[in-house]
Design an enzyme around this catalytic site. Structure first.
Site, PDB file in Angstrom:
ATOM      1  CG  ASP A   1      58.540  49.028  41.645  1.00 51.37           C
ATOM      2  OD1 ASP A   1      58.163  48.322  41.973  1.00 51.37           O
ATOM      3  OD2 ASP A   1      58.389  49.127  40.203  1.00 51.37           O
ATOM      4  CB  ILE A   2      58.091  47.840  46.662  1.00 54.23           C
ATOM      5  CG1 ILE A   2      58.820  47.978  47.928  1.00 54.23           C
ATOM      6  CG2 ILE A   2      57.444  46.581  46.235  1.00 54.23           C
ATOM      7  CD1 ILE A   2      56.866  47.346  49.308  1.00 54.23           C
TER       8      ILE A   2
ATOM      9  CG  ASN B   1      48.384  34.738  46.407  1.00 54.33           C
ATOM     10  OD1 ASN B   1      49.211  33.267  46.657  1.00 54.33           O
ATOM     11  ND2 ASN B   1      48.318  34.780  45.013  1.00 54.33           N
TER      12      ASN B   1
ATOM     13  N   GLY C   1      49.319  42.559  41.297  1.00 50.47           N
ATOM     14  CA  GLY C   1      49.517  43.629  41.780  1.00 50.47           C
ATOM     15  C   GLY C   1      51.362  43.652  42.460  1.00 50.47           C
ATOM     16  CB  VAL C   2      52.805  44.769  45.933  1.00 51.98           C
ATOM     17  CG1 VAL C   2      54.022  44.109  46.529  1.00 51.98           C
ATOM     18  CG2 VAL C   2      52.287  45.700  46.092  1.00 51.98           C
ATOM     19  CG  ASP C   3      52.298  37.752  45.608  1.00 52.26           C
ATOM     20  OD1 ASP C   3      53.126  37.773  45.891  1.00 52.26           O
ATOM     21  OD2 ASP C   3      51.276  36.816  45.208  1.00 52.26           O
TER      22      ASP C   3
ATOM     23  CB  THR D   1      45.239  49.719  49.878  1.00 51.42           C
ATOM     24  OG1 THR D   1      46.996  50.208  49.328  1.00 51.42           O
ATOM     25  CG2 THR D   1      45.843  50.076  51.424  1.00 51.42           C
ATOM     26  N   GLY D   2      45.566  47.474  47.827  1.00 59.81           N
ATOM     27  CA  GLY D   2      45.057  47.635  46.136  1.00 59.81           C
ATOM     28  C   GLY D   2      43.912  46.826  45.792  1.00 59.81           C
TER      29      GLY D   2
ATOM     30  CE1 TYR E   1      44.153  39.686  47.859  1.00 61.18           C
ATOM     31  CE2 TYR E   1      44.661  39.628  50.068  1.00 61.18           C
ATOM     32  CZ  TYR E   1      44.501  38.738  48.780  1.00 61.18           C
ATOM     33  OH  TYR E   1      45.481  37.434  48.274  1.00 61.18           O
TER      34      TYR E   1
END
Length: 173
Positions: free
Chosen positions: A10-11, A24, A32-34, A123-124, A126
């Site tokens: 997990d980043i 975004n 997601g990550v955002d 890569t998620g 998008y």
């Protein structure tokens, strides 16, 4: 040349000078990550993102560009927000994806960051194919990472992403 490291995880749990957020264009959080970066980092990140929207990025951050904010409660000094392209089968947007990595590294260097943690941008949701995304990421980092950045860490959420980045790293050596 910066050392490239692959990590499965997990980043938002990484200790680094800068963590890259696959944002975004609104800069105001999302999925997601955002969403994870904003939730774990806390309101300080959103406050700075709102200030950026009110000043330089009234229409949002353009795809392929990068901008930094505080990291709030994350174990980092900065979050570098970059907007990846949505994958298209009718238009080659590879240069925009490469620009995300290049511009994030430029911002990291300006901040004096030595360690930078990246997700697999675009890569998620998008839809960028993971193998191609990994190839572009590794090639761009190999080409563009420069002092003071000494370590680039790709933090990959699942085994498929890890395997794709591992293969890209091996074939680019």
């Amino acid at each position: 040349m910066a050392q490239i490291i692959l990590v499965r995880g997990d980043i938002t749990e990484q200790h680094a000078d800068a963590i890259v957020n696959a944002a975004n264009s609104s800069l105001l959080g999302g999925g997601g990550v955002d969403g994870a970066v904003h939730r774990r980092g806390g309101p300080e990140i959103l406050t700075e993102c709102r200030a950026l929207r009110a000043s330089r990025y009234g229409k949002g951050l353009p795809t392929g560009q990068a901008v930094a904010t505080t990291a709030g409660r994350l174990d980092a000094a900065h979050v570098i927000h970059t907007v990846g392209p949505v994958h298209s089968t009718s238009e080659d947007r590879s240069e925009l994806l490469a620009s995300c990595y290049r511009e994030s590294l430029r911002v990291a260097a300006e901040l004096g960051a030595r360690t930078v943690a990246f997700p697999a941008i675009s890569t998620g949701i998008y839809g960028w194919p993971i193998d191609d995304g990994a190839r572009i990421a590794i090639a761009t980092v190999r080409e563009c990472a420069a002092e003071p950045v000494t370590e680039v860490r790709f933090v990959l959420f699942d085994e498929a992403a890890y395997a794709a980045f591992e293969a890209a790293l091996e074939t680019s050596a």
